[in-house]
Design an enzyme around this catalytic site. Structure first.
Site, PDB file in Angstrom:
ATOM      1  N   ASP A  44      37.846   4.712  17.000  1.00  0.00           N
ATOM      2  CA  ASP A  44      36.460   4.337  17.305  1.00  0.00           C
ATOM      3  C   ASP A  44      35.472   4.686  16.197  1.00  0.00           C
ATOM      4  O   ASP A  44      34.285   4.751  16.435  1.00  0.00           O
ATOM      5  CB  ASP A  44      36.027   4.986  18.616  1.00  0.00           C
ATOM      6  CG  ASP A  44      36.021   6.501  18.529  1.00  0.00           C
ATOM      7  OD1 ASP A  44      36.658   7.028  17.605  1.00  0.00           O
ATOM      8  OD2 ASP A  44      35.381   7.144  19.361  1.00  0.00           O
ATOM      9  N   GLU A  45      35.987   4.943  15.005  1.00  0.00           N
ATOM     10  CA  GLU A  45      35.092   5.339  13.921  1.00  0.00           C
ATOM     11  C   GLU A  45      35.524   4.663  12.643  1.00  0.00           C
ATOM     12  O   GLU A  45      36.724   4.584  12.377  1.00  0.00           O
ATOM     13  CB  GLU A  45      35.259   6.834  13.637  1.00  0.00           C
ATOM     14  CG  GLU A  45      34.439   7.757  14.474  1.00  0.00           C
ATOM     15  CD  GLU A  45      34.788   9.188  14.111  1.00  0.00           C
ATOM     16  OE1 GLU A  45      34.328   9.637  13.048  1.00  0.00           O
ATOM     17  OE2 GLU A  45      35.521   9.826  14.859  1.00  0.00           O
ATOM     18  N   ASP A  77      30.227   4.726  14.612  1.00  0.00           N
ATOM     19  CA  ASP A  77      30.903   5.535  15.628  1.00  0.00           C
ATOM     20  C   ASP A  77      30.574   4.958  17.008  1.00  0.00           C
ATOM     21  O   ASP A  77      29.405   4.865  17.375  1.00  0.00           O
ATOM     22  CB  ASP A  77      30.378   6.976  15.485  1.00  0.00           C
ATOM     23  CG  ASP A  77      31.120   7.940  16.390  1.00  0.00           C
ATOM     24  OD1 ASP A  77      32.060   7.507  17.066  1.00  0.00           O
ATOM     25  OD2 ASP A  77      30.735   9.128  16.412  1.00  0.00           O
TER      26      ASP A  77
END
Lengths: 87, 425
Positions: free
Chosen positions: B117-118, B15
């Site tokens: 973003d993960e 993350d």
């Protein structure tokens, strides 16, 4: 060395293996007439990919005003732009 | 079957810390900025000119001023007058996200991009004698050195626990959350920290005297089912860290691609409304193509000046990524939806996405599929190379309407999706 990050006009060569070599660039300082700086020596070349943005970073040596100077230049692959990064 | 306790899989959840802001900061540093946005109170926030911009990401110093993601910009500014606000640059974020994925794909082919973003990595069979922690440390270090931003990594046996682990202390940290650590690390947390528990569920649970994840885990499943139906059972399983969904590299990254805009003036005639719609379709469809996806469903939404909201959607006969076909569908929907009253907000969304690897030819095709595809590809290439306004449609000339509008998320949801992939029944 100070960070300048100034975009410059550059003449460079690209070999058949894709190796890029900066040759000379035009340096224009505020209020002064622009001048051509010839690259005398490539001290180091490396690639960086900060923020996923590939750049070639060169450590170079040139004679400017009769003084040998070492500086860094960056070539931004996506935009085809050359920058005088640090001097 | 649950993987709980079996300890067979090793899953990492990666993350990015304050993703948009970190990416912006890394890009600026690369371009010679003397200031690191991460070290000063700063936010990435919607449109500077628009009063309606919101905080999309904040730095840790900005957080100390009580600035929250999703807050209106002027509110954030009133909390911290020296706040630095930078406009979002979604193509940069996609570039960073892609670079991250490329780096991570060197560790395992079982990689699922969960949002921009993960992502999840199944490294069960890629350990090669190393411990998961060693690999996580290497990944974290490499991202920092090579890409210039920091991540949190959660390690566990399933996706749920890996995600819960990476949500613990931030930034630039690696946490484990193996099943044996649940009572110690997860149960003391507030119930709203649990995956899948939103604000409303949390409020409802609090009403039932359930405040921590531990209390949720130890509530009777019957009691939860009585209040939440099958969702109650799921919540209880989550509180015990039970999740057997696989890391699915083929999961379509995006559930939908959409675009919307609040118009600077009230739109009261069809021509202007359709032009706005077209400019939204232009950007959204090019994002669709960039993500190699086609849309099966088109929906149009409008908000009138009295703030009432309505939307309309339709399944296309065959999925497409062609700007013209998508606009045609969108304008038909709009005409059915609109009663002529002034509008202040228009939106277009594409969903039921599928890969553009093949195209189902239909009897009713207009016979120009390949030509249209090539045209779209050329337009996209010109715009990528020479700037988004290098090539615009004639209808926008002198219209006062931007030829391309919006830009939110290139194919990947900004926020995590509401459910882990793999499906729960």
């Amino acid at each position: 060395m100070k960070i300048l990050m100034k975009s410059v006009d550059m003449i460079f060569s690209s070999s058949k293996d894709g190796i890029i070599t900066p040759l000379r660039f035009r340096l224009s300082e505020d209020g002064e007439e622009s001048r051509i700086v010839k690259i005398d020596r490539i001290i180091d070349r490396k690639e960086e990919k900060l923020a996923g943005n590939p750049m070639l970073v060169f450590t170079l040596q040139s004679t400017i005003d009769g003084v040998e100077r070492i500086f860094e230049m960056k070539y931004e692959v996506n935009s085809f732009k050359w920058y005088l990064y640090k001097m | 079957m649950s993987s709980y306790g079996s300890g067979e899989r090793t899953i990492l959840h990666v993350d990015v810390n304050s993703a948009f802001l970190s990416w912006e900061a890394a890009y600026r540093l690369q371009h010679g900025a003397s200031l690191d946005l991460r070290e000063i109170p700063s936010v990435v926030g919607g449109d500077r000119e628009s009063r309606r911009g919101i905080v999309l990401a904040k730095s840790i110093p900005a957080k100390k001023f009580g600035i929250k993601t999703g807050e209106v910009l002027w509110q954030a500014r009133s909390k911290c007058p020296n706040l630095v606000v930078v406009p979002p640059d979604y193509s940069l974020y996609l570039q960073c996200s892609n670079a991250l994925m490329e780096l991570l794909s060197q560790y395992t082919p079982l990689l699922e991009r969960y949002s921009v973003d993960e992502c999840f990595l199944d490294i069960t069979h890629s350990l090669r004698g190393r411990s998961p922690l060693t690999i996580a440390r290497e990944i974290s270090q490499r991202i920092k050195n090579e890409l210039g931003f920091t991540v949190n990594i959660g390690i566990s046996n399933n996706k749920l626990l890996a995600k819960m682990a990476s949500e613990l202390e931030k930034p630039d940290k690696i946490h484990t959350m193996f099943p044996s650590e649940i009572p110690e690390k997860m149960w003391p947390l507030q119930v709203n920290e649990l995956f899948m528990v939103g604000r409303r569920t949390a409020a409802k649970l609090n009403m039932l005297n359930i405040f921590t994840i531990g209390q949720l885990a130890n509530a009777s499943p019957k009691f939860l089912t009585a209040h939440f139906k099958s969702y109650g059972k799921l919540l209880n399983q989550f509180a015990w860290g039970i999740d057997d969904s696989p890391v699915n590299p083929y999961a379509s990254e995006a559930k939908g691609i959409g675009n919307s805009t609040t118009t600077p003036f009230d739109v009261d005639n069809e021509r202007e409304a359709l032009l706005y719609l077209l400019s939204l379709v232009e950007t959204a469809s090019s994002r669709l193509r960039r993500a190699n996806l086609m849309a099966g469903v088109v929906s149009v939404s409008i908000r009138k000046t009295d703030l009432s909201f309505s939307s309309h959607q339709r399944r296309l006969p065959v999925p497409t990524d062609n700007t013209e076909s998508l606009f045609k569908a969108a304008s038909a929907l709009f005409k059915e939806l609109w009663d002529g009253s002034p509008l202040r907000h228009l939106g277009v969304a594409f969903s039921s996405l599928c890969s553009d690897g093949f195209y189902q030819i239909s009897l009713f095709d207009e016979g120009r599929i390949l030509k249209n595809k090539n045209l779209d590809a050329s337009i996209d290439a010109i715009r990528t190379h020479f700037g988004s306004t290098a090539l615009i449609r004639g209808s926008f000339v002198n219209s006062g309407i931007p030829p391309l509008t919006g830009g939110v998320m290139d194919g990947f949801p900004v926020m995590a999706k509401p459910a882990l992939k793999g499906g729960y029944r």
